[in-house]
Design a protein around this motif. Sequence first.
Motif, PDB file in Angstrom:
ATOM      1  N   UNK A  67       0.866  -1.180   0.000  1.00  5.96           N
ATOM      2  CA  UNK A  67       0.000   0.000   0.000  1.00  5.96           C
ATOM      3  C   UNK A  67       0.903   1.231   0.000  1.00  5.96           C
ATOM      4  N   UNK A  68       0.554   2.226  -0.802  1.00  3.45           N
ATOM      5  CA  UNK A  68       1.359   3.459  -0.792  1.00  3.45           C
ATOM      6  C   UNK A  68       0.472   4.645  -1.154  1.00  3.45           C
ATOM      7  N   UNK A  69       0.924   5.831  -0.739  1.00  2.00           N
ATOM      8  CA  UNK A  69       0.125   7.025  -1.008  1.00  2.00           C
ATOM      9  C   UNK A  69       0.251   7.433  -2.487  1.00  2.00           C
ATOM     10  N   UNK A  70       1.475   7.234  -3.022  1.00  2.00           N
ATOM     11  CA  UNK A  70       1.719   7.564  -4.435  1.00  2.00           C
ATOM     12  C   UNK A  70       2.437   6.411  -5.104  1.00  2.00           C
ATOM     13  N   UNK A  71       2.180   6.255  -6.401  1.00  2.00           N
ATOM     14  CA  UNK A  71       2.937   5.290  -7.211  1.00  2.00           C
ATOM     15  C   UNK A  71       3.630   6.084  -8.302  1.00  2.00           C
ATOM     16  N   UNK A  72       4.935   5.860  -8.452  1.00  2.00           N
ATOM     17  CA  UNK A  72       5.666   6.536  -9.536  1.00  2.00           C
ATOM     18  C   UNK A  72       6.111   5.481 -10.542  1.00  2.00           C
ATOM     19  N   UNK A  73       5.747   5.667 -11.783  1.00  2.00           N
ATOM     20  CA  UNK A  73       6.182   4.745 -12.835  1.00  2.00           C
ATOM     21  C   UNK A  73       7.429   5.316 -13.500  1.00  2.00           C
ATOM     22  N   UNK A 108      11.411  14.321 -27.794  1.00  2.00           N
ATOM     23  CA  UNK A 108      11.024  15.329 -26.805  1.00  2.00           C
ATOM     24  C   UNK A 108      12.242  16.143 -26.378  1.00  2.00           C
ATOM     25  N   UNK A 109      12.006  17.400 -25.957  1.00  2.00           N
ATOM     26  CA  UNK A 109      13.165  18.227 -25.616  1.00  2.00           C
ATOM     27  C   UNK A 109      13.375  18.350 -24.112  1.00  2.00           C
ATOM     28  N   UNK A 110      12.463  17.797 -23.333  1.00  2.00           N
ATOM     29  CA  UNK A 110      12.648  17.916 -21.894  1.00  2.00           C
ATOM     30  C   UNK A 110      12.157  16.656 -21.187  1.00  2.00           C
ATOM     31  N   UNK A 111      12.378  16.582 -19.874  1.00  4.21           N
ATOM     32  CA  UNK A 111      11.893  15.414 -19.136  1.00  4.21           C
ATOM     33  C   UNK A 111      10.375  15.529 -18.968  1.00  4.21           C
ATOM     34  N   UNK A 112       9.742  14.420 -18.592  1.00  2.19           N
ATOM     35  CA  UNK A 112       8.284  14.378 -18.620  1.00  2.19           C
ATOM     36  C   UNK A 112       7.736  13.708 -17.374  1.00  2.19           C
ATOM     37  N   UNK A 113       6.689  14.303 -16.773  1.00  2.00           N
ATOM     38  CA  UNK A 113       5.912  13.574 -15.764  1.00  2.00           C
ATOM     39  C   UNK A 113       4.454  13.959 -15.910  1.00  2.00           C
ATOM     40  N   UNK A 114       3.597  13.027 -15.527  1.00  2.00           N
ATOM     41  CA  UNK A 114       2.161  13.246 -15.664  1.00  2.00           C
ATOM     42  C   UNK A 114       1.497  12.556 -14.490  1.00  2.00           C
ATOM     43  N   UNK A 115       0.655  13.288 -13.762  1.00  2.00           N
ATOM     44  CA  UNK A 115       0.009  12.676 -12.594  1.00  2.00           C
ATOM     45  C   UNK A 115      -1.495  12.588 -12.786  1.00  2.00           C
ATOM     46  N   UNK A 116      -2.030  11.439 -12.436  1.00  2.00           N
ATOM     47  CA  UNK A 116      -3.474  11.272 -12.426  1.00  2.00           C
ATOM     48  C   UNK A 116      -3.813  10.284 -11.317  1.00  2.00           C
ATOM     49  N   UNK A 117      -4.724  10.650 -10.448  1.00  2.00           N
ATOM     50  CA  UNK A 117      -5.172   9.775  -9.347  1.00  2.00           C
ATOM     51  C   UNK A 117      -4.022   9.063  -8.640  1.00  2.00           C
ATOM     52  N   UNK A 118      -3.092   9.837  -8.155  1.00  2.00           N
ATOM     53  CA  UNK A 118      -1.987   9.318  -7.334  1.00  2.00           C
ATOM     54  C   UNK A 118      -0.958   8.475  -8.069  1.00  2.00           C
ATOM     55  N   UNK A 119      -1.046   8.404  -9.390  1.00  2.00           N
ATOM     56  CA  UNK A 119      -0.008   7.699 -10.154  1.00  2.00           C
ATOM     57  C   UNK A 119       0.746   8.722 -11.000  1.00  2.00           C
ATOM     58  N   UNK A 120       2.069   8.761 -10.800  1.00  2.00           N
ATOM     59  CA  UNK A 120       2.894   9.718 -11.558  1.00  2.00           C
ATOM     60  C   UNK A 120       3.703   8.915 -12.576  1.00  2.00           C
ATOM     61  N   UNK A 121       3.489   9.188 -13.846  1.00  2.00           N
ATOM     62  CA  UNK A 121       4.234   8.488 -14.897  1.00  2.00           C
ATOM     63  C   UNK A 121       5.384   9.385 -15.347  1.00  2.00           C
ATOM     64  N   UNK A 122       6.585   8.818 -15.442  1.00  2.00           N
ATOM     65  CA  UNK A 122       7.753   9.640 -15.787  1.00  2.00           C
ATOM     66  C   UNK A 122       8.558   9.021 -16.927  1.00  2.00           C
TER      67      UNK A 122
END
Length: 401
Positions: free
Chosen positions: A207-213, A336-350
């Motif tokens: 169980x975790x508060x956030x998941x980072x991919x 892409x020219x920069x790094x990327x992250x996107x968050x939706x419902x506690x999941x951050x995709x990077x």
Amino acid sequence: MTAAISANNKTKQLKVDIVIFGGGIAGLWLLDRLRQAGYQTLLLENESLGAGQTRFSQGIIHGGTKYALTGKLTASSESIFAMPQIWRDCLQGKGEVDLSSATVLSEYQYMWSTPGLLSRLSGFFASRIVRGRMLTVRKNDYPAVFKNKKFKGKVYQLDEPVLDAGSVIKVLAKPNMNHIMHIKSVTNFSENEFCVEAANSEVWNITSEKIILSAGKGNADLLKQMGRTVPEMQLRPLQMVMVRGGLPEKLYAHCLGANVNPRITITSSEDKQGNIVWYLGGQLAEEGIHRTEEEQINKAKKELQSLMPWLNFPEMQWATLNISRAEPKQKEGQRPSTSFYYEENNVITTWPTKLALAPNLANDVLKQLEKQNVTKSGATEMPEFSHAPIADLPWQEEEKW
Ligand SMILES: Cc1cc2nc3c(=O)[nH]c(=O)nc-3n(C[C@H](O)[C@H](O)[C@H](O)COP(=O)(O)OP(=O)(O)OC[C@H]3O[C@@H](n4cnc5c(N)ncnc54)[C@H](O)[C@@H]3O)c2cc1C
């Protein structure tokens, strides 16, 4: 797996603030930064640390010179200019992560041009980005390969160190090993909760508060398993070339080509026996995806012979490596020219999109977590579990040759 869990009822429970999937440069950099910031963090790796793109990387800490070539400078791409200094601070042990034991292969990346090209690139040399970041090298200081009367081009020194990516992975993993679990599979994703089967077959309910991919190419499958359709990923395949045997010296250099991509980018390393290996990328690798392995090797031989005809390439051994860059989907598959992250419902995709941009990505994610007041449980002990091994570098695997 779920059935097995309930049948023998041996599922172990683990609750952390943040879980990261993937132990490449993005995941390991984040793990170190998040733990320093006080987040109880667990990283899950399903193969070995660095096993994805990171171990195939040429290790160049880009400082943005390429953007001067493309002329496509945007506010976001300016973030890359700061990267060489950020990495240098880390390499000196005074940065945001401690890389003082990592191996610097070369303090600078060189760039060389063929004579006909220079006049066409006057705008590039005059650009504000290039000034102060690129020095013309005096003939006496040329890398030995270019100290030949037949060489008519020019050599420049770029403010871009080249690192042994394998050593960076080791150095980042070492202090965090107790927070890295080696897993076989993951199932039963629900909001903030899922199950993993560890490499030693233990089953954990996490169980975790956030998941980072941060699983590179693996992000697409993980998103699918979670039933998500965004963000979308693109793969940009490459056919890299390795060559060893009788090479004159280690070289770290781009050859300026007729278009914005370097015609060839050469970095160097050693195989297990200590032989020098040149690792060839750039346009050669991008266009190489349409060639068979044999055609790609022939093309690489021709390129080196035409760029360095004074060199005698006696009994060299050649091999190719197929690997794709994993990135957020761009219009028409552009880079892409920069790094990327996107968050939706506690999941951050990077996707860092470049090794060099891992610090930038970590900063963005940290800011996001701070803004949301994600729990910081501090330095609580982790239970015992199986730890992920560290991947070998491709040129050190004899079977690749
Ligand atoms: C040939 C090549 C040369 C490059 N050269 C340079 C360069 O010189 N300079 C530069 O700045 N950038 C370079 N890059 C880009 C750079 O290597 C990548 O942007 C960077 O390594 C991506 O790191 P990552 O951590 O996001 O992904 P990866 O390195 O791909 O790591 C992903 C990790 O996630 C793991 N994983 C996958 N699925 C799962 C799952 N389901 N569960 C758990 N773990 C999972 C994988 O095993 C892997 O360890 C190069 C890329 C390539 C391909």
